[in-house]
Motif scaffolding. Structure first.
Motif, PDB file in Angstrom:
ATOM      1  N   UNK A  68       0.827  -1.205   0.000  1.00 17.70           N
ATOM      2  CA  UNK A  68       0.000   0.000   0.000  1.00 17.70           C
ATOM      3  C   UNK A  68       0.860   1.254   0.000  1.00 17.70           C
ATOM      4  N   UNK A  69       1.930   1.244   0.785  1.00 21.49           N
ATOM      5  CA  UNK A  69       2.807   2.420   0.877  1.00 21.49           C
ATOM      6  C   UNK A  69       3.452   2.736  -0.463  1.00 21.49           C
ATOM      7  N   UNK A  70       3.938   1.703  -1.142  1.00 14.81           N
ATOM      8  CA  UNK A  70       4.620   1.913  -2.417  1.00 14.81           C
ATOM      9  C   UNK A  70       3.658   2.460  -3.468  1.00 14.81           C
ATOM     10  N   UNK A  71       2.474   1.863  -3.545  1.00 14.79           N
ATOM     11  CA  UNK A  71       1.537   2.276  -4.587  1.00 14.79           C
ATOM     12  C   UNK A  71       0.905   3.636  -4.304  1.00 14.79           C
ATOM     13  N   UNK A  72       0.608   3.903  -3.043  1.00 12.17           N
ATOM     14  CA  UNK A  72      -0.177   5.102  -2.720  1.00 12.17           C
ATOM     15  C   UNK A  72       0.670   6.313  -2.363  1.00 12.17           C
ATOM     16  N   UNK A  73       1.975   6.207  -2.437  1.00 11.46           N
ATOM     17  CA  UNK A  73       2.863   7.273  -1.971  1.00 11.46           C
ATOM     18  C   UNK A  73       2.464   8.649  -2.484  1.00 11.46           C
ATOM     19  N   UNK A  74       2.239   8.770  -3.774  1.00 14.56           N
ATOM     20  CA  UNK A  74       1.889  10.073  -4.353  1.00 14.56           C
ATOM     21  C   UNK A  74       0.502  10.089  -5.000  1.00 14.56           C
ATOM     22  N   UNK A  79      -2.682   8.379  -3.434  1.00 15.41           N
ATOM     23  CA  UNK A  79      -3.887   8.180  -2.624  1.00 15.41           C
ATOM     24  C   UNK A  79      -3.532   8.479  -1.171  1.00 15.41           C
ATOM     25  N   UNK A  80      -3.764   9.701  -0.746  1.00 16.18           N
ATOM     26  CA  UNK A  80      -3.290  10.151   0.569  1.00 16.18           C
ATOM     27  C   UNK A  80      -3.910   9.372   1.725  1.00 16.18           C
ATOM     28  N   UNK A  81      -5.172   8.978   1.613  1.00 17.40           N
ATOM     29  CA  UNK A  81      -5.806   8.267   2.727  1.00 17.40           C
ATOM     30  C   UNK A  81      -5.241   6.856   2.890  1.00 17.40           C
ATOM     31  N   UNK A  82      -5.015   6.171   1.768  1.00 21.17           N
ATOM     32  CA  UNK A  82      -4.372   4.856   1.851  1.00 21.17           C
ATOM     33  C   UNK A  82      -2.945   4.987   2.380  1.00 21.17           C
ATOM     34  N   UNK A  83      -2.252   6.036   1.939  1.00 21.04           N
ATOM     35  CA  UNK A  83      -0.890   6.287   2.433  1.00 21.04           C
ATOM     36  C   UNK A  83      -0.906   6.488   3.944  1.00 21.04           C
ATOM     37  N   UNK A  84      -1.894   7.219   4.448  1.00 17.80           N
ATOM     38  CA  UNK A  84      -2.007   7.439   5.891  1.00 17.80           C
ATOM     39  C   UNK A  84      -2.264   6.139   6.635  1.00 17.80           C
ATOM     40  N   UNK A  85      -3.078   5.253   6.041  1.00 19.53           N
ATOM     41  CA  UNK A  85      -3.334   3.954   6.682  1.00 19.53           C
ATOM     42  C   UNK A  85      -2.041   3.139   6.756  1.00 19.53           C
ATOM     43  N   UNK A  86      -1.274   3.157   5.661  1.00 20.74           N
ATOM     44  CA  UNK A  86      -0.005   2.425   5.647  1.00 20.74           C
ATOM     45  C   UNK A  86       0.956   3.008   6.678  1.00 20.74           C
ATOM     46  N   UNK A  87       0.974   4.328   6.774  1.00 21.30           N
ATOM     47  CA  UNK A  87       1.834   4.999   7.755  1.00 21.30           C
ATOM     48  C   UNK A  87       1.437   4.608   9.176  1.00 21.30           C
ATOM     49  N   UNK A  88       0.143   4.553   9.440  1.00 22.04           N
ATOM     50  CA  UNK A  88      -0.332   4.107  10.751  1.00 22.04           C
ATOM     51  C   UNK A  88       0.111   2.667  11.023  1.00 22.04           C
ATOM     52  N   UNK A  89       0.046   1.831   9.974  1.00 16.61           N
ATOM     53  CA  UNK A  89       0.491   0.447  10.107  1.00 16.61           C
ATOM     54  C   UNK A  89       1.970   0.357  10.463  1.00 16.61           C
ATOM     55  N   UNK A  90       2.769   1.204   9.826  1.00 14.42           N
ATOM     56  CA  UNK A  90       4.199   1.251  10.137  1.00 14.42           C
ATOM     57  C   UNK A  90       4.413   1.616  11.599  1.00 14.42           C
ATOM     58  N   UNK A  91       3.707   2.647  12.068  1.00 21.24           N
ATOM     59  CA  UNK A  91       3.878   3.088  13.450  1.00 21.24           C
ATOM     60  C   UNK A  91       3.372   2.055  14.457  1.00 21.24           C
ATOM     61  N   UNK A  92       2.344   1.315  14.086  1.00 20.18           N
ATOM     62  CA  UNK A  92       1.862   0.240  14.968  1.00 20.18           C
ATOM     63  C   UNK A  92       2.941  -0.812  15.157  1.00 20.18           C
ATOM     64  N   UNK A  93       3.560  -1.243  14.065  1.00 23.21           N
ATOM     65  CA  UNK A  93       4.621  -2.250  14.140  1.00 23.21           C
ATOM     66  C   UNK A  93       5.829  -1.711  14.895  1.00 23.21           C
ATOM     67  N   UNK A  94       6.214  -0.467  14.601  1.00 16.17           N
ATOM     68  CA  UNK A  94       7.358   0.135  15.301  1.00 16.17           C
ATOM     69  C   UNK A  94       7.085   0.251  16.804  1.00 16.17           C
ATOM     70  N   UNK A  95       5.867   0.629  17.162  1.00 15.30           N
ATOM     71  CA  UNK A  95       5.520   0.744  18.590  1.00 15.30           C
ATOM     72  C   UNK A  95       5.575  -0.613  19.279  1.00 15.30           C
ATOM     73  N   UNK A  96       5.140  -1.658  18.586  1.00 20.38           N
ATOM     74  CA  UNK A  96       5.236  -3.011  19.147  1.00 20.38           C
ATOM     75  C   UNK A  96       6.691  -3.368  19.414  1.00 20.38           C
ATOM     76  N   UNK A  97       7.557  -3.071  18.447  1.00 23.27           N
ATOM     77  CA  UNK A  97       8.975  -3.371  18.609  1.00 23.27           C
ATOM     78  C   UNK A  97       9.610  -2.543  19.726  1.00 23.27           C
ATOM     79  N   UNK A  98       9.280  -1.256  19.778  1.00 24.34           N
ATOM     80  CA  UNK A  98       9.849  -0.387  20.815  1.00 24.34           C
ATOM     81  C   UNK A  98       9.449  -0.860  22.211  1.00 24.34           C
ATOM     82  N   UNK A  99       8.230  -1.314  22.352  1.00 28.63           N
ATOM     83  CA  UNK A  99       7.765  -1.824  23.641  1.00 28.63           C
ATOM     84  C   UNK A  99       8.563  -3.055  24.057  1.00 28.63           C
TER      85      UNK A  99
END
Length: 199
Positions: free
Chosen positions: A108-114, A116-136
């Motif tokens: 989703x991130x690769x395709x929606x980068x420039x 589809x902003x809403x899909x890009x935001x969902x992918x970004x949220x997904x990235x932060x969810x995974x990063x937060x899991x790892x940081x914890x």
């Protein structure tokens, strides 16, 4: 569950697989109709647009992958083992990914980068969810005395997630899991040599 809810869930599940394999631009409403067996009017009873379906489909796919991450990490005792568990989920990304088509966030991130902003935001949220899991996990490892006290959880999580996503990309592109397997070996060595607290 009511029949209408089951129908809506079926559309989301089938559409998620299509979007993750063909992308947003490559997926037509006719693809969704063909795969679900539901006519156009039936689909529009549950969704206002293709965008609505795509957003719900992404949420569904990402939630399944996050659940796999959590389940894999929960089976490990050590913080380092829990971090490596994320990689194990995608160990056979070429033949047996946790969701058909590979990583929903990456696709989703690769395709929606420039485009589809809403899909890009969902992918970004997904990235932060995974990063937060790892940081914890990393913070828990520091607290338990497994990792060095001066370890930066943000930096290590970013490094781990970059290796994970890079391994997925290269393995999928090459049709060979060796890239992911090499990244697992390299990350395991890095944890041993640079992150674990020595007694």
């Amino acid at each position: 569950m009511k029949k209408g809810d089951r129908t809506r869930e079926n559309i989301i599940m089938k559409s998620a697989a299509i979007f993750n394999q063909k992308g947003y631009a490559g997926t037509s409403l006719n693809d969704i109709i063909a795969d679900t067996g539901i006519k156009k009017g039936g689909i529009y009873r549950h969704f206002a647009s293709k965008d609505d379906i795509a957003l719900e489909a992404y949420n569904y796919a990402a939630s399944l992958v996050n659940r796999r991450f959590s389940e894999a990490a929960d089976q490990e005792q050590s913080a380092s083992g829990r971090l490596i568990a994320f990689f194990r989920v995608y160990e056979d990304v070429v033949h047996n990914p946790p969701f058909i088509g590979g990583c929903p966030m990456q696709n989703t991130a690769v395709e929606s980068d420039d485009t589809h902003s809403e899909l890009r935001n969902r992918a970004r949220q997904g990235m932060h969810t995974a990063l937060d899991m790892m940081k914890s996990i990393i913070r828990d490892g520091i607290k338990a005395g497994e990792f060095k006290e001066d370890l930066d959880p943000d930096a290590l999580a970013s490094f781990a997630f970059s290796l994970l996503e890079g391994g997925i990309l290269l393995s999928k592109l090459d049709g060979d899991n060796r890239h992911m397997l090499m990244n697992i070996t390299s990350f395991s060595s890095y944890l041993q040599q640079c992150c674990l607290k020595t007694s």
